[in-house]
Design an enzyme around this catalytic site. Structure first.
Site, mmCIF file in Angstrom:
data_model
loop_
_atom_site.group_PDB
_atom_site.id
_atom_site.type_symbol
_atom_site.label_atom_id
_atom_site.label_comp_id
_atom_site.label_asym_id
_atom_site.label_seq_id
_atom_site.Cartn_x
_atom_site.Cartn_y
_atom_site.Cartn_z
ATOM 1 N N TRP A 72 25.559 6.354 8.452
ATOM 2 C CA TRP A 72 25.334 5.496 7.285
ATOM 3 C C TRP A 72 23.862 5.146 7.344
ATOM 4 O O TRP A 72 23.433 4.399 8.218
ATOM 5 C CB TRP A 72 26.213 4.255 7.413
ATOM 6 C CG TRP A 72 26.416 3.503 6.144
ATOM 7 C CD1 TRP A 72 27.103 3.929 5.044
ATOM 8 C CD2 TRP A 72 25.963 2.186 5.850
ATOM 9 N NE1 TRP A 72 27.088 2.948 4.091
ATOM 10 C CE2 TRP A 72 26.399 1.872 4.547
ATOM 11 C CE3 TRP A 72 25.235 1.235 6.540
ATOM 12 C CZ2 TRP A 72 26.141 0.662 3.942
ATOM 13 C CZ3 TRP A 72 24.965 0.025 5.934
ATOM 14 C CH2 TRP A 72 25.424 -0.260 4.648
ATOM 15 N N GLY A 99 23.457 1.760 15.468
ATOM 16 C CA GLY A 99 22.565 0.638 15.766
ATOM 17 C C GLY A 99 21.152 0.953 15.328
ATOM 18 O O GLY A 99 20.916 1.908 14.581
ATOM 19 N N GLU A 488 40.685 -14.573 -6.974
ATOM 20 C CA GLU A 488 40.842 -13.122 -6.906
ATOM 21 C C GLU A 488 41.841 -12.654 -5.861
ATOM 22 O O GLU A 488 42.482 -11.637 -6.060
ATOM 23 C CB GLU A 488 39.504 -12.382 -6.804
ATOM 24 C CG GLU A 488 38.715 -12.583 -5.573
ATOM 25 C CD GLU A 488 37.398 -11.786 -5.599
ATOM 26 O OE1 GLU A 488 37.306 -10.753 -6.267
ATOM 27 O OE2 GLU A 488 36.458 -12.205 -4.916
ATOM 28 N N LYS A 603 36.632 -2.328 -6.048
ATOM 29 C CA LYS A 603 35.532 -2.733 -5.154
ATOM 30 C C LYS A 603 34.187 -2.565 -5.848
ATOM 31 O O LYS A 603 33.289 -3.377 -5.681
ATOM 32 C CB LYS A 603 35.583 -1.900 -3.867
ATOM 33 C CG LYS A 603 34.527 -2.266 -2.845
ATOM 34 C CD LYS A 603 34.754 -3.666 -2.298
ATOM 35 C CE LYS A 603 33.598 -4.166 -1.440
ATOM 36 N NZ LYS A 603 33.545 -5.623 -1.383
HETATM 37 O O1 M6R Z 1 28.751 -4.479 -5.557
HETATM 38 P P1 M6R Z 1 28.257 -5.720 -6.242
HETATM 39 O O2 M6R Z 1 27.724 -6.728 -5.279
HETATM 40 O O3 M6R Z 1 27.250 -5.438 -7.311
HETATM 41 O O4 M6R Z 1 29.514 -6.338 -6.919
HETATM 42 C C1 M6R Z 1 29.411 -7.468 -7.742
HETATM 43 C C2 M6R Z 1 30.774 -8.045 -8.080
HETATM 44 O O5 M6R Z 1 31.551 -7.084 -8.726
HETATM 45 C C3 M6R Z 1 31.507 -8.540 -6.823
HETATM 46 O O6 M6R Z 1 30.773 -9.483 -6.117
HETATM 47 C C4 M6R Z 1 32.865 -9.135 -7.219
HETATM 48 O O7 M6R Z 1 32.681 -10.332 -7.903
HETATM 49 C C5 M6R Z 1 33.740 -9.344 -5.973
HETATM 50 N N1 M6R Z 1 35.085 -8.951 -6.251
HETATM 51 C C6 M6R Z 1 33.747 -10.757 -5.514
HETATM 52 O O8 M6R Z 1 34.550 -10.944 -4.408
#
Ligand code: M6R
Length: 608
Positions: A72, A99, A488, A603
């Site tokens: 990564w 690391g 959520e 996600k």
């Molecule tokens: O990948 P990102 O940080 O751009 O995502 C932003 C939002 O979609 C993300 O933070 C979302 O609100 C999460 N489900 C919060 O837990």
């Protein structure tokens, strides 16, 4: 995060198949390139997935032992050249590494003077050359490894192989997990137990500063001082999925628990504590433009947007720059007035959120300097912004953002030092902020000990249908985030409000069935927050107060109190977030929900 898997066996097992299968079970960690080495057949590496690596490995590629890796990217792009395994000049020392070697530049310079030629941009490669260099004088593989590790600053989880002793593997750990698998006539090294469990349940977890020497039939663990450590393997009862979750029931909980490491990783090599400064290598290429910046706009969505709101308080208070924070999903539909003296900072864990990406594009079109605070290396936002800083939180698997927020806030605090020290922030105050940042991991460990307490609290309140979260100043966005997290993962209706807004509407909802999570740390707005708690209690509202350790007076007022250690007001959100994340997690558990997979959510939101 990168994944390591190495194998040595005396049976008639095909090491290549063992390694490729093992890599597949590490895929959940997130990666961008893969590679495998066996002393018999050499190396195959590729950008992309394990499937691509499998397709590239010829049928003639064999081995009884070998090392393999999923990378990564941190230093250098995700290319074949930068993928692991890496080798020294003679191509007989090979290693895979998780690391960051912090002093790789100085080591590289020294080794280059001694005639070493480097083949990649990776910090890891320097380790192979360093071991090779010591092998010349020590004439002993193990001793050369010990000597080399004695010079490394930074973190490592390592599996090392010497082509001339093909049955032997050396593993080492400093800040990056390494597990040894003890089989019957075979041994394994991995970054977590998941690829090992299929072969053996007997494992030995290395501690920081330990080195292990493995052959098919033996294993020995040493301290870096070369003193032998006697420790028996333990029997794991985990299944492969539990191993991926490090023994936790869900990724969400595992990722909440990673907070101390996340802060350390985000800060690593960036904090100049004595001078109270931050060194942000990712911004060096735009240093000149940054010195002309007069205004900052932060854009993000969901949790990342809340990170921006907290960053606004930090940057305005300590760097004296006007900051606006915009929901990326709205920013792109306005006609924002931008120019070359505006820096647009996009905050995104995934680096792929479409609204945030479009906001970056809009910023670019209008001539703003675009910067990223992104966790995923090589993601679109990371590529399209003019410059940026990676969070180094490691991949976040749980849909609910937890550790990413911790790293975003840590990065924003580093930005504050960076911009602040170039403007109005005094060295003394800078040093104080830097000191408190460095102290955060320990304080986070204290907060995480509240896990059971939060589980109990969640049990007490899980039947409630509604929740109010209130906070003021730095803790106003924390209240918004507390409500979002609860919504959520547990589908409980929750509203986050600035505490001062309570009387402008939401207090109308309060009764015995509508509890409030009140963020009341001992900070500059403490008294005002306490007044709000009085107002809630006068309406028979139930109150859980999140307060500073030692604050006895709030306990007389609130129904429940969660104590959190004190830090600087600007950093307090990083500690205060954790109990709220744990609360949301345990309410979901109480309701029999899977917090890793909340309904209707993805996600990474790559569609509008
Ligand atoms: O990948 P990102 O940080 O751009 O995502 C932003 C939002 O979609 C993300 O933070 C979302 O609100 C999460 N489900 C919060 O837990």
């Amino acid at each position: 995060m990168c994944g390591i898997f190495a194998y040595t066996g005396s049976k008639n097992k095909d090491a290549v198949e063992v390694l490729l299968e093992g890599l597949s079970s590490l895929e959940y960690r997130g990666y961008d390139s893969a590679g495998i080495y066996t002393p018999e057949s050499g190396v195959v590496k590729t950008p992309g997935a394990v499937g691509a690596l499998r397709g590239k490995v010829p049928k003639s590629f064999t081995g009884k032992s070998g090392i393999s890796h999923l990378r990564w990217a941190t230093h250098g792009a995700p290319t074949e050249k930068n993928a692991h395994p890496h080798h020294g000049g003679k191509e007989d020392i090979w290693l895979v590494h998780n690391g960051i070697v912090e002093n790789f530049r100085e080591l590289k310079e020294r080794l280059t003077k001694k005639g070493h030629t480097f083949f990649s941009e990776s910090d890891t490669e320097v380790l192979a050359h360093l071991i090779e260099e010591y092998l010349r004088s020590e004439k002993n593989f193990e001793k050369a490894v010990f000597k080399a590790l004695g010079e490394v600053r930074g973190t490592y989880g390592l599996a090392i192989q010497y082509a001339k002793e093909p049955e032997k593997l050396i593993a080492a750990r400093m800040g990056s997990p390494i597990v040894l698998g003890v089989g019957n006539g075979e041994h394994f090294i991995a970054s977590d137990a998941s690829p090992i469990l299929k072969h053996t349940k007997k494992v030995l977890f290395l501690n920081d500063g330990e080195v292990a020497v493995l052959t098919p039939t033996s294993h020995a663990v040493y301290k870096l001082s070369q003193k032998r450590v006697r420790r028996n393997p333990e029997e794991l009862s985990w299944g492969a999925e539990e191993a991926q979750k490090g023994g936790y029931e869900h990724f969400m909980l595992k990722e909440i628990m990673e907070a101390p490491d996340v802060v350390s990783n985000t800060l690593r090599g960036r904090l100049i504590q004595k001078k109270g400064m931050a060194k942000l290598g990712g911004l060096e290429s735009v240093a000149k433009k940054l010195s002309h910046i007069e205004r900052i706009i932060i854009v993000g969505c969901g949790t990342a947007y809340y990170a921006g709101l907290i960053g606004e308080y930090m940057l305005e208070e300590f760097a004296g720059i006007p900051v606006e924070v915009e929901l990326a999903s709205e920013f792109r539909y306005r006609s924002p007035v931008l120019n070359q003296r505006t820096a647009l900072i996009a905050v995104s864990q995934s680096g792929e959120t479409i609204d945030t990406l479009e906001a970056v594009r809009e910023g670019k079109r209008k001539g703003a300097l675009t910067l990223g605070i992104v966790n995923t290396v090589g993601s679109t936002i990371a590529r399209e912004t003019d410059a940026g800083v990676y969070n180094h939180a490691g991949p976040e698997v749980g849909v609910a953002s937890t550790k990413a927020l911790v790293s975003q806030l840590t990065t924003l605090a580093l930005f504050t030092l960076f911009f602040g020290r170039a403007r109005k922030l005094s060295p003394k105050k800078g040093a104080e902020i830097a000191r408190e940042l460095a102290a955060l991991p320990k304080k986070l460990e204290t907060v995480l000990k509240k896990e059971k307490e939060m589980a109990k609290l969640a049990k007490k309140y899980a039947h409630m249908r509604d929740f109010l979260f209130i906070g003021r100043k730095y803790n106003y966005p924390v209240a918004l985030e507390g409500a979002l997290k609860l919504k959520e993962v547990s589908y409980v209706h929750a509203e986050g409000y600035g505490a001062g807004e309570m009387k402008h509407g939401p207090i109308a909802m309060i009764d015995q069935e509508f509890p409030t999570f009140a963020l009341t740390p001992r900070d500059s707005v403490y008294e005002k927050n306490v007044s709000n708690v009085h107002e809630l209690k006068a309406r028979k509202g139930l109150v859980i107060a999140l307060a500073t350790e030692g604050d006895k007076s709030i306990a007389k007022l609130a129904d429940d109190v969660v104590y959190v250690p004190k830090t600087l007001e600007m950093l307090q959100p990083i500690l205060n977030l954790i109990p709220l994340q744990l609360f949301a997690y345990y309410v979901a558990i109480q309701k029999g929900l899977n917090p890793d997979r909340p309904r209707n959510l993805a996600k990474s939101v790559t569609v509008e």
